[in-house]
Design an enzyme around this catalytic site. Structure first.
Site, short mmCIF file in Angstrom:
data_model
loop_
_atom_site.label_atom_id
_atom_site.label_comp_id
_atom_site.label_asym_id
_atom_site.label_seq_id
_atom_site.Cartn_x
_atom_site.Cartn_y
_atom_site.Cartn_z
N ASP A 12 0.09 -8.11 -21.45
CA ASP A 12 0.07 -9.40 -21.17
C ASP A 12 0.13 -9.84 -22.58
O ASP A 12 0.96 -10.69 -22.55
CB ASP A 12 -1.57 -9.21 -21.35
CG ASP A 12 -2.32 -9.59 -19.94
OD1 ASP A 12 -0.78 -10.44 -19.12
OD2 ASP A 12 -3.02 -9.25 -19.35
N GLU A 45 -4.62 -9.53 -26.46
CA GLU A 45 -3.05 -9.19 -25.61
C GLU A 45 -2.56 -10.47 -25.60
O GLU A 45 -1.87 -11.79 -24.84
CB GLU A 45 -3.33 -8.92 -24.36
CG GLU A 45 -5.05 -9.30 -23.85
CD GLU A 45 -5.08 -8.66 -22.36
OE1 GLU A 45 -4.39 -8.02 -21.98
OE2 GLU A 45 -6.35 -8.91 -21.93
N HIS A 100 1.40 -1.04 0.25
CA HIS A 100 0.41 0.06 0.48
C HIS A 100 0.91 0.84 0.58
O HIS A 100 0.74 1.86 -1.04
CB HIS A 100 -0.75 -0.29 1.58
CG HIS A 100 -1.99 -0.97 0.98
ND1 HIS A 100 -2.56 -1.32 2.44
CD2 HIS A 100 -2.65 -1.48 0.21
CE1 HIS A 100 -3.97 -2.33 1.50
NE2 HIS A 100 -3.71 -2.21 0.29
N CYS A 155 -2.74 0.20 -25.00
CA CYS A 155 -3.53 0.53 -23.44
C CYS A 155 -2.67 -0.08 -22.14
O CYS A 155 -2.57 -0.05 -21.30
CB CYS A 155 -4.53 0.69 -22.86
SG CYS A 155 -4.83 -1.34 -22.88
C1 PEP Z 1 -2.01 -5.42 -20.57
O1 PEP Z 1 -2.16 -6.25 -20.45
O2 PEP Z 1 -1.27 -4.62 -21.25
C2 PEP Z 1 -3.36 -4.27 -20.05
C3 PEP Z 1 -3.44 -3.48 -20.14
O3 PEP Z 1 -3.76 -4.83 -19.10
P1 PEP Z 1 -3.56 -5.54 -17.85
O4 PEP Z 1 -2.49 -4.91 -17.38
O5 PEP Z 1 -4.69 -4.82 -16.76
O6 PEP Z 1 -4.22 -6.22 -17.58
MG MG Z 2 -4.08 -7.16 -19.61
#
Ligand code: PEP
Ligand code: MG
Length: 580
Positions: free
Chosen positions: A465, A441, A196, A512
């Site tokens: 991922d 991903e 945290h 993302c």
């Molecule tokens: C990713 O896998 O890049 C992603 C944005 O999702 P998370 O990090 O939540 O797995």
């Molecule tokens: Mg992901």
């Protein structure tokens, strides 16, 4: 004497100041035997202390309305512990059975629980033992008659901005103190990167180093400190030369940060006029003000599973609807991309669960994300209905995680149609044309991109991922962290292939994953054709500054040549040149 301590830098930047040692309630409580007639009184004393701490936490929760979302979430965890019979009922039994004092009973049970938490394989869960200790510490302070957090004494003539808090560990309440007091930095003995303390440090955006092990024992009140949060270094009693060097670096960083803030309202486009969308990744509705503050043009990824991870149960439709509505209304007309639950793997509601009598051996390859949602149709319907209902308040896009198969998309679209039709039956308002996108991903998805492009309205590349699955390394295992390479030629090829294929058919694609927020990769991604970046709000302005200085027409041919390099060393060299 000058010396240096090394820990884990969890929030970047440099702070120079005086040490302020934070005292905390000692958990070395006395063991007293009480008379049988005093047992009920002792239990009542314990109950009263627990109630007082709960009230204190509630008040804190109210005062954190505008604080980083994490603060509220951590207070919730602490409140939850206070409602847990394991923490409060067991000490009552101990008082009755062993006729001991409340403090001692509480510490006995705390030690028992801490030992249980230490057994968890999952580092996040293991670190929750610190929450148990912090909650117990708070109740004990109350029992001992000095409630509230430790008093932070400042020496005469010293302002808070000059102070660096040195603590063994920090509780959410202590961090709220920081918000009120504007300390320069904090350093702690304990804490890992998912503790945290670390998460809060990042959200407060003050330099901090955790895991220093014995900073509190080695540093004395008032000693001069330099905290380098980027490198994870603390210099105690620096000499004049080192001090001057750090003052210089600190000033430079501050000038850069101030300059960046001016970019908030600047239009995000390249020198040659190419418009680039910079969106925010959020985990909780409380992250919305931060996203707006950074000038994000929308939410590119709302990781909904974080809303409920710490509770251990599934929220009902109403609760979800309220959370989604809050985000959509907060973003005031800007698009909000809501990802359906990415539960399973490291983000599990019941991490110690077994599947029948089978332990989950490979959770990252198991029933995770959309696989879990499709296997739990009722849970999925609840979420889809809640998202659809919130869509009447503003533009929402639906994003599906971990897709690999055409039939998963088809089943998802059928489930969405079912949710729509039930809402139509109830005459509930929602966006009939809600856009549906898929996360890319899994390498299979990037390679067989056609089946996604034919079925979906938009795509979002989850590089975190994608890298994990392409390179076959567990993204949460520090033992293989050195093999986690965003610039591996295979990863680059998959991203480039996805971007180029989507462009041909006019389907928008964003990135993302963490790569989108890394300013060192902005020019390369622009050259590859990326036009929508979604990242942690704190990275938006820095990435924008790179966008504003880029010329896509010039970058594209250079990046095309880069992509033909299949030697990682050469690729890295070329990237350095590109950013020079
Ligand atoms: C990713 O896998 O890049 C992603 C944005 O999702 P998370 O990090 O939540 O797995
Ligand atoms: Mg992901």
């Amino acid at each position: 004497m000058s010396f240096t301590l090394h820990g884990l830098g969890v929030s970047g930047g440099i702070a120079v100041g005086r040490a302020l040692l934070m005292s905390h309630a000692t958990l070395e409580v006395s063991h007293l035997t009480i008379a049988p007639r005093m047992v009920d009184k002792e239990i009542a004393r314990l109950d009263a202390a627990v109630r007082a701490v709960k009230t204190e936490l509630e008040a804190m929760k109210e005062s954190t309305e505008h604080a980083p979302a994490e603060l509220g979430a951590f207070i919730d965890i602490h409140t939850m512990f206070l409602d847990d019979p394991e923490l409060v009922e067991k000490p009552r039994e101990l008082i009755r059975e062993r006729r001991c004092n409340a403090e001692w009973a509480l510490v006995q049970q705390m030690e028992h629980l801490v030992a249980q938490f230490e057994q968890f394989d999952d580092p996040y869960l293991r670190e929750r033992k610190y929450d148990v200790v912090q909650v117990v510490e708070r109740v004990i302070k109350e029992l001992l008659g000095h409630p509230g957090r430790a008093v932070l004494k400042t020496a005469k003539g010293v302002t808070e901005e000059m102070l660096i808090v040195v603590a063994h560990d920090l509780a959410p309440a202590d961090v709220i103190t920081f918000k009120e007091h504007r300390f320069a930095s904090f350093i702690t003995d304990v804490g890992g990167s998912t503790s945290h303390t670390a998460i809060l440090a990042r959200s407060l955006a003050i330099p901090s180093v955790v895991g220093l092990e014995n900073a509190r024992a080695l540093i004395r009140d008032g000693e001069q400190l330099i905290v380098d949060g980027t490198r994870g270094v603390v210099i105690v009693n620096p000499d004049a030369r080192v001090l001057e060097e750090y003052h210089l670096r600190k000033n430079q960083l501050e000038i850069e940060r101030t300059k960046l803030k001016r970019l908030k309202t600047a239009k995000s486009q390249t020198i040659d006029g190419v418009e680039v969308q910079l969106l925010a990744n959020i985990e909780l509705p409380g992250d919305v003000p931060g996203a707006l503050e950074a000038g994000a043009e929308g939410v590119g990824l709302f990781r909904t599973e974080f809303l409920f991870l710490d509770r251990g149960d599934m929220p009902d439709e109403r609760e979800q609807y309220e959370a989604y509505k809050k985000v959509v209304k907060g973003m005031a007309g800007r698009p909000v991309t809501i990802r359906t639950f990415d539960l399973g793997n490291d983000k599990d509601l019941h991490p110690d669960d077994m599947i029948g009598d089978r332990v989950k051996t490979n959770p990252a390859l198991g029933r995770r994300a959309i696989r879990l949602s499709l296997a739990e149709p009722q849970m999925f319907q609840t979420q889809l209905r809640a998202i659809l209902r919130a869509s009447k308040y503003g533009p929402i896009k639906l994003l599906i995680p971990m897709l690999a198969h055409a039939h998963e998309i088809d089943q998802t679209l059928a489930a969405l149609e079912q949710a729509k039709s039930s809402l139509r039956g109830e005459k509930a308002a929602f966006d009939e044309n809600i856009q549906v996108g898929g996360m890319i991903e899994i390498p299979a998805a990037a390679l067989a991109i056609g089946l996604f492009l034919r079925r979906l309205d938009f795509l979002s590349i989850g590089t975190n991922d994608l890298i994990q699955y392409t390179l076959a390394i567990d993204r949460s295992d520090e033992q293989v962290a050195n093999l986690y390479d965003p610039l591996h030629p295979a990863v680059m090829m998959l991203i480039a292939h996805t971007l180029a294929s989507a462009e041909k058919v006019g389907i928008p694609v964003s990135v993302c994953g963490e790569m989108a927020g890394d300013p060192a990769l902005t020019r390369m991604l622009l050259g590859m054709g990326l036009r929508i970046f979604s990242m942690h709000p704190s990275q938006v302005l820095e990435v924008k500054s790179r966008v504003l200085k880029a010329n896509v027409e010039e970058l594209a041919p250079t990046v095309r040549r880069m992509l033909r390099l299949d030697e990682p060393g050469k690729l890295r060299e070329a990237l350095e040149k590109l950013n020079a």
